[in-house]
Design a protein around this motif. Structure first.
Motif, short mmCIF file in Angstrom:
data_model
loop_
_atom_site.label_atom_id
_atom_site.label_comp_id
_atom_site.label_asym_id
_atom_site.label_seq_id
_atom_site.Cartn_x
_atom_site.Cartn_y
_atom_site.Cartn_z
N MET A 1 0.81 -1.32 -0.39
CA MET A 1 -0.16 -0.50 -0.49
C MET A 1 0.93 1.20 -0.23
O MET A 1 0.36 2.08 -0.71
CB MET A 1 -1.40 0.17 1.55
CG MET A 1 -2.04 -1.05 1.29
SD MET A 1 -3.32 -0.54 -0.16
CE MET A 1 -3.88 -2.49 -0.64
N ALA A 2 2.16 1.16 0.53
CA ALA A 2 3.00 2.59 0.78
C ALA A 2 3.23 2.44 -0.85
O ALA A 2 3.46 4.07 -1.16
CB ALA A 2 3.63 1.71 1.53
N THR A 3 3.40 2.04 -1.59
CA THR A 3 3.90 1.64 -2.47
C THR A 3 3.01 2.22 -3.37
O THR A 3 3.49 3.52 -4.16
CB THR A 3 4.94 0.50 -3.38
OG1 THR A 3 5.64 0.11 -2.48
CG2 THR A 3 4.97 0.96 -4.82
N ARG A 4 2.10 2.36 -3.69
CA ARG A 4 1.13 2.53 -4.86
C ARG A 4 0.79 4.03 -4.45
O ARG A 4 0.65 4.25 -5.41
CB ARG A 4 -0.90 1.54 -4.27
CG ARG A 4 -0.16 -0.26 -4.51
CD ARG A 4 -1.34 -0.92 -3.99
NE ARG A 4 -1.81 -1.87 -4.19
CZ ARG A 4 -2.28 -2.74 -4.46
NH1 ARG A 4 -3.66 -2.70 -4.22
NH2 ARG A 4 -2.74 -4.53 -4.14
N GLN A 5 0.42 3.98 -2.93
CA GLN A 5 0.02 5.33 -2.32
C GLN A 5 1.25 6.74 -3.01
O GLN A 5 1.08 7.66 -3.12
CB GLN A 5 -0.23 5.54 -0.97
CG GLN A 5 -0.39 6.91 -0.72
CD GLN A 5 -1.92 7.13 -0.96
OE1 GLN A 5 -2.99 6.11 -1.01
NE2 GLN A 5 -2.56 8.01 -1.61
N ALA A 6 2.46 6.52 -2.55
CA ALA A 6 3.23 7.40 -3.42
C ALA A 6 3.32 7.27 -4.83
O ALA A 6 3.92 8.45 -5.13
CB ALA A 6 4.77 6.02 -2.90
N ALA A 7 2.78 6.54 -5.19
CA ALA A 7 3.25 6.23 -7.09
C ALA A 7 1.51 7.10 -7.19
O ALA A 7 1.95 8.28 -8.38
CB ALA A 7 2.83 4.95 -7.99
N LEU A 8 0.85 6.94 -5.84
CA LEU A 8 -0.66 8.28 -6.80
C LEU A 8 -0.04 8.87 -6.45
O LEU A 8 -0.88 10.73 -7.18
CB LEU A 8 -1.88 7.88 -5.65
CG LEU A 8 -2.61 6.40 -6.54
CD1 LEU A 8 -3.68 5.94 -4.83
CD2 LEU A 8 -3.53 7.09 -7.31
N ASP A 9 0.85 9.81 -4.87
CA ASP A 9 1.08 10.76 -4.64
C ASP A 9 1.83 12.33 -5.73
O ASP A 9 1.45 12.72 -6.17
CB ASP A 9 1.90 10.88 -3.11
CG ASP A 9 0.70 11.12 -2.42
OD1 ASP A 9 -0.23 10.58 -2.48
OD2 ASP A 9 1.40 10.44 -1.07
#
Length: 341
Positions: A64-72
């Motif tokens: 989830m952290a990697t996913r959210q970083a990509a979204l941000d």
């Protein structure tokens, strides 16, 4: 004469407007047996895809952290593109997009120009939502308005573009108003998401008079080749230069890059070819590498050719991988701008 002052290329995947933990909704569908996926120019099932890419350890990028970083990072890139659009302050905008049976259905033009004074967009009905693939409705807020919205078109420029394309030996469909092709049960559809995404995420509250220019990327029976799309983009720039107006013009495009299987190596070759004005590489991309969602790169090819013709230089603002399975399904997101040096 009119002048092209800005170009923008922006991904428009539903994943950008889907919460990170909800990517698993589409991931479950990706893993189902029987759903064909395009990768490296050929079609395969998920099990084969996952086995072929096991050495890449894509599973390490699914947290989830990697996913959210990509979204941000993606939204930060879109903020930059919006700022460039506002700073350029164009008088008129041309959007090079594509339709996926959202406004064209019984007919599918290879190239179309919507030469209308007004362009209406509207949300989906409950009946339309019920027929969407799983996990799509939750992203509608990223490209559809809450209520019917009317944006300014630019009929005069649209007609000029159509005439110019015809003189350049392109057979172009002219739509004198936004097409009102109806879906089942006579339910009208809004603008394709290729356009709606730009209204909401790049133009935001600065929607200027504009002309949608549609390139048939998705429907391969009459989809133009990469070379033909490149020629179309050159003709687009020539048409703008010949327009008897002092207008400052921005050309925006959206879609791509690789999806529904992310291929970073292909993406970087493509981005670098546009940045480096590698005409031969862009024109030579074969059809079997421009399938499924990756086909939308044809709109980027046309826009890149227009920018090269107009003398604008490309900057890669950002690139993000939105993986949702171990096999690398998902979307890759490119964000670029073309400006004068």
């Amino acid at each position: 004469m009119a002048e092209i002052v800005l170009g923008i290329g922006c991904a428009h995947t539903p994943q950008l407007h889907t919460l990170a933990h909800d990517w698993d909704i589409r991931a479950a569908r990706d893993r189902q047996d029987g759903i064909p996926l395009w990768f490296h120019g050929r079609k395969m099932l998920y099990a084969e895809l996952a086995a072929l890419r096991a050495h890449e350890n894509i599973a390490a990028e699914l947290d989830m952290a990697t996913r959210q970083a990509a979204l941000d990072a993606s939204f930060a890139a879109m903020d930059r593109l919006h700022a460039a659009y506002v700073a350029a302050d164009p008088d008129v905008v041309i959007i090079v997009g594509n339709d996926q049976h959202e406004i064209f259905s019984d007919m599918v033009p290879a190239f179309a120009v919507i030469a209308a004074e007004e362009i209406a967009n509207l949300p989906r009905t409950d009946e339309q939502k019920s027929r969407l693939p799983v996990g799509i409705e939750i992203s509608d807020h990223g490209h559809l308005p809450d209520a019917q919205t009317v944006y300014p078109g630019h009929r005069a420029l649209g007609l000029h573009l159509a005439r110019s394309f015809s003189r350049a030996d392109f057979d172009v469909t002219i739509c004198h108003e936004k097409p009102t092709v109806q879906g089942s049960k006579s339910l009208l559809y809004g603008m394709p998401h290729a356009y709606g995404f730009l209204y909401k995420n790049i133009m935001r509250d600065h929607v200027r008079p504009h002309v949608p220019v549609d390139v048939n990327c998705w429907y391969y029976d009459n989809s133009p080749s990469a070379a033909r799309c490149h020629d179309f983009g050159t003709a687009l720039a020539d048409a703008v230069a010949a327009w008897e107006s002092d207008a400052r013009v921005a050309i925006l495009t959206t879609g791509g890059l690789t999806h529904f299987v992310v291929d970073p190596e292909w993406d970087h070759r493509f981005l670098n070819a546009m940045r480096d004005n590698d005409t031969a590489a862009l024109r030579g991309i074969p059809q079997n590498e421009l399938m499924a969602g990756t086909s939308e790169c044809k709109s980027w090819i046309a826009t890149s050719a227009a920018m090269t013709r107009a003398g604008l230089a490309m900057e890669i603002v950002d690139y993000q991988r939105l993986y949702r399975t171990e096999g690398g399904t998902g979307s890759s997101c490119g964000f670029v701008q073309w400006q004068r040096g």
